[in-house]
Scaffold this active site. Structure first.
Site, PDB file in Angstrom:
ATOM      1  N   ARG A 223      51.072  47.124  47.066  1.00 40.95           N
ATOM      2  CA  ARG A 223      51.696  47.226  48.387  1.00 40.95           C
ATOM      3  C   ARG A 223      50.619  46.989  49.437  1.00 40.95           C
ATOM      4  O   ARG A 223      49.432  47.272  49.197  1.00 40.95           O
ATOM      5  CB  ARG A 223      52.306  48.614  48.593  1.00 40.95           C
ATOM      6  CG  ARG A 223      53.579  48.855  47.804  1.00 40.95           C
ATOM      7  CD  ARG A 223      54.768  48.097  48.394  1.00 40.95           C
ATOM      8  NE  ARG A 223      56.011  48.372  47.679  1.00 40.95           N
ATOM      9  CZ  ARG A 223      56.552  47.566  46.759  1.00 40.95           C
ATOM     10  NH1 ARG A 223      55.964  46.447  46.425  1.00 40.95           N
ATOM     11  NH2 ARG A 223      57.701  47.893  46.186  1.00 40.95           N
ATOM     12  N   HIS A 271      55.305  38.382  49.780  1.00 41.29           N
ATOM     13  CA  HIS A 271      55.943  39.391  48.919  1.00 41.29           C
ATOM     14  C   HIS A 271      57.000  38.760  48.003  1.00 41.29           C
ATOM     15  O   HIS A 271      58.162  39.156  48.005  1.00 41.29           O
ATOM     16  CB  HIS A 271      56.562  40.514  49.768  1.00 41.29           C
ATOM     17  CG  HIS A 271      56.782  41.783  49.002  1.00 41.29           C
ATOM     18  ND1 HIS A 271      56.684  43.027  49.560  1.00 41.29           N
ATOM     19  CD2 HIS A 271      57.090  42.004  47.687  1.00 41.29           C
ATOM     20  CE1 HIS A 271      56.929  43.956  48.652  1.00 41.29           C
ATOM     21  NE2 HIS A 271      57.180  43.347  47.493  1.00 41.29           N
TER      22      HIS A 271
HETATM   23  P1  NDP Z   1      55.003  52.036  36.903  1.00 37.57           P
HETATM   24  O1  NDP Z   1      55.483  53.317  37.507  1.00 37.57           O
HETATM   25  O2  NDP Z   1      55.585  51.574  35.612  1.00 37.57           O
HETATM   26  O3  NDP Z   1      53.430  52.093  36.731  1.00 37.57           O
HETATM   27  C1  NDP Z   1      52.581  52.617  37.683  1.00 37.57           C
HETATM   28  C2  NDP Z   1      51.260  52.930  36.986  1.00 37.57           C
HETATM   29  O4  NDP Z   1      50.311  53.296  37.984  1.00 37.57           O
HETATM   30  C3  NDP Z   1      51.404  54.095  35.997  1.00 37.57           C
HETATM   31  O5  NDP Z   1      50.829  53.726  34.779  1.00 37.57           O
HETATM   32  C4  NDP Z   1      50.666  55.217  36.695  1.00 37.57           C
HETATM   33  O6  NDP Z   1      49.986  56.112  35.843  1.00 37.57           O
HETATM   34  C5  NDP Z   1      49.649  54.464  37.526  1.00 37.57           C
HETATM   35  N1  NDP Z   1      49.223  55.283  38.669  1.00 37.57           N
HETATM   36  C6  NDP Z   1      49.999  55.896  39.581  1.00 37.57           C
HETATM   37  N2  NDP Z   1      49.242  56.577  40.473  1.00 37.57           N
HETATM   38  C7  NDP Z   1      47.965  56.391  40.087  1.00 37.57           C
HETATM   39  C8  NDP Z   1      46.724  56.852  40.586  1.00 37.57           C
HETATM   40  N3  NDP Z   1      46.641  57.657  41.656  1.00 37.57           N
HETATM   41  N4  NDP Z   1      45.601  56.463  39.957  1.00 37.57           N
HETATM   42  C9  NDP Z   1      45.657  55.679  38.855  1.00 37.57           C
HETATM   43  N5  NDP Z   1      46.814  55.215  38.317  1.00 37.57           N
HETATM   44  C10 NDP Z   1      47.948  55.567  38.933  1.00 37.57           C
HETATM   45  O7  NDP Z   1      55.188  50.929  38.042  1.00 37.57           O
HETATM   46  P2  NDP Z   1      55.352  49.347  37.865  1.00 37.57           P
HETATM   47  O8  NDP Z   1      54.314  48.858  36.934  1.00 37.57           O
HETATM   48  O9  NDP Z   1      56.776  49.025  37.589  1.00 37.57           O
HETATM   49  O10 NDP Z   1      55.078  48.863  39.362  1.00 37.57           O
HETATM   50  C11 NDP Z   1      53.841  49.118  39.999  1.00 37.57           C
HETATM   51  C12 NDP Z   1      53.941  48.732  41.468  1.00 37.57           C
HETATM   52  O11 NDP Z   1      53.983  47.319  41.614  1.00 37.57           O
HETATM   53  C13 NDP Z   1      55.219  49.181  42.200  1.00 37.57           C
HETATM   54  O12 NDP Z   1      55.156  50.538  42.556  1.00 37.57           O
HETATM   55  C14 NDP Z   1      55.201  48.288  43.414  1.00 37.57           C
HETATM   56  O13 NDP Z   1      54.402  48.869  44.432  1.00 37.57           O
HETATM   57  C15 NDP Z   1      54.496  47.020  42.908  1.00 37.57           C
HETATM   58  N6  NDP Z   1      55.443  45.898  42.825  1.00 37.57           N
HETATM   59  C16 NDP Z   1      55.210  44.790  43.603  1.00 37.57           C
HETATM   60  C17 NDP Z   1      56.080  43.716  43.565  1.00 37.57           C
HETATM   61  C18 NDP Z   1      55.807  42.462  44.344  1.00 37.57           C
HETATM   62  O14 NDP Z   1      56.672  41.574  44.385  1.00 37.57           O
HETATM   63  N7  NDP Z   1      54.651  42.318  44.950  1.00 37.57           N
HETATM   64  C19 NDP Z   1      57.280  43.728  42.719  1.00 37.57           C
HETATM   65  C20 NDP Z   1      57.405  44.916  41.900  1.00 37.57           C
HETATM   66  C21 NDP Z   1      56.515  45.967  41.979  1.00 37.57           C
HETATM   67  P3  NDP Z   1      50.729  57.157  34.852  1.00 37.57           P
HETATM   68  O15 NDP Z   1      50.802  56.451  33.533  1.00 37.57           O
HETATM   69  O16 NDP Z   1      49.849  58.349  34.823  1.00 37.57           O
HETATM   70  O17 NDP Z   1      52.080  57.454  35.448  1.00 37.57           O
END
Ligand code: NDP
Length: 308
Positions: A223, A271
């Site tokens: 983001r 985006h």
């Molecule tokens: P998920 O919820 O599947 O994965 C998020 C990962 O980030 C998890 O493994 C989580 O760890 C980790 N995480 C969260 N907080 C932290 C932190 N503070 N430090 C380290 N690791 C952290 O999400 P997705 O993979 O589906 O999507 C990720 C992001 O991609 C979305 O939230 C969105 O912002 C972005 N996105 C962008 C798009 C675009 O078109 N540009 C389209 C779709 C998504 P844990 O395993 O501990 O939960």
């Protein structure tokens, strides 16, 4: 008992078509057309209406039409109504394509060649072997893992960084605050695929850039709020960061005249890394509704305390 869609109306028309085919018995409405608010049980939205609880007293489920939920004010979704993010497979497939494109573009110096082309300069740049270009992905969720799996084919040394521990074959995994410095020190192309939460806002900042090897490159598909824009501009000017490919910004759209538009070391896209595909999205929401009725666990259920 009806389903209300409140997001892009063009895509809403597509959702309506697939709903009609897959669940002809469910009355489906695209905002601003509204059924009797008391009949709305399910809402799919990007930005929800202000007073969800008051407007739709009988809501059972709220869906984000995207994979992220940072645009939601969680306090406005009643605590007893599950909030579910979109987990349809096209989001991951298109993200894998985009990040492959971005990593290869940076690895093969595309920003410099685009700049040379604009200046009518015909000049070689030495190729760095993929085996010597270390790629690191922040966020090992469904998208981060999908991206790493596909990147294996190119021969980049791969690593990932995540909040909780992960084991992924062929990927060096680092965990939490204690693992961050070592992860950054071995990363030449950094990909941000974190959710935007209070913990991750501004994480792509001057001190993170300083912890990367000099001349590292950045792909931000998380983001816009992950990135401190002035810190990136300074790191690009000073050479600590050699180039960046950005799919997200804050605000979106990026304002006219913003330095990112014309920066020769930045490739910018609006985006579009991935988009929700209406047919698979409708299949996902129908499956989730059925699971909810059967009292089963819901894939994509948002943990509001965690923020994603
Ligand atoms: P998920 O919820 O599947 O994965 C998020 C990962 O980030 C998890 O493994 C989580 O760890 C980790 N995480 C969260 N907080 C932290 C932190 N503070 N430090 C380290 N690791 C952290 O999400 P997705 O993979 O589906 O999507 C990720 C992001 O991609 C979305 O939230 C969105 O912002 C972005 N996105 C962008 C798009 C675009 O078109 N540009 C389209 C779709 C998504 P844990 O395993 O501990 O939960």
């Amino acid at each position: 008992m009806s389903f209300l869609y409140k997001a892009n109306p063009v895509r809403g028309a597509e959702w309506a078509r697939h709903f009609a085919a897959l669940a002809p018995d469910v009355p489906f409405h695209v905002w601003p057309d509204q059924p009797d608010p008391a009949s709305v049980r399910h809402l799919a939205t990007w930005v929800p209406p202000d007073d969800i609880a008051g407007t739709f007293p009988n809501l059972e489920l709220v869906f984000s039409v995207g994979a992220g939920v940072d645009q939601f004010d969680f306090t406005k979704v009643p605590a007893h109504v599950p909030l579910v993010r979109m987990l349809e497979p096209h989001i991951a497939e298109s993200m894998v394509e985009y990040v492959s494109l971005a990593v290869l573009a940076l690895h093969r110096d595309l920003p410099r060649f685009l700049d040379q082309q604009r200046r009518e300069v015909w000049k070689e740049i030495q190729i760095t072997a993929a085996a010597r270009r270390r790629v690191g992905v922040m966020g090992l969720g469904q998208l981060g893992q999908g991206v790493l799996e596909r990147l294996k084919v190119f021969g980049f040394p791969l690593a990932g960084w995540n909040r909780s521990p992960r084991r992924i074959a062929g990927v060096d995994c680092y965990t939490g605050a204690e693992g961050l410095a070592a992860f950054l020190a071995r990363t030449d192309i950094l990909v941000c695929l974190l959710p935007l939460t209070p913990e991750t806002r501004g994480i792509l900042n001057a001190s993170l850039f300083a912890a990367l090897p000099a001349g590292a490159m950045l792909v931000n598909v998380g983001r816009g709020g992950h990135l401190v824009q002035d810190d990136l501009l300074a790191a690009l000017d000073g050479g600590q960061i050699a180039a960046a490919m950005l799919d997200v910004a804050e605000p979106e759209p990026l304002p006219a005249g913003h330095p990112f538009w014309r920066h020769e070391k930045i490739i910018l896209t609006p985006h579009i890394a991935s988009m929700t595909h209406p047919e698979t999205a409708v299949r996902f929401v129908l499956d989730t509704i059925a699971r909810h009725r059967r009292g089963e666990p819901l894939p994509g259920l948002v943990d509001r305390a965690r923020g994603y």
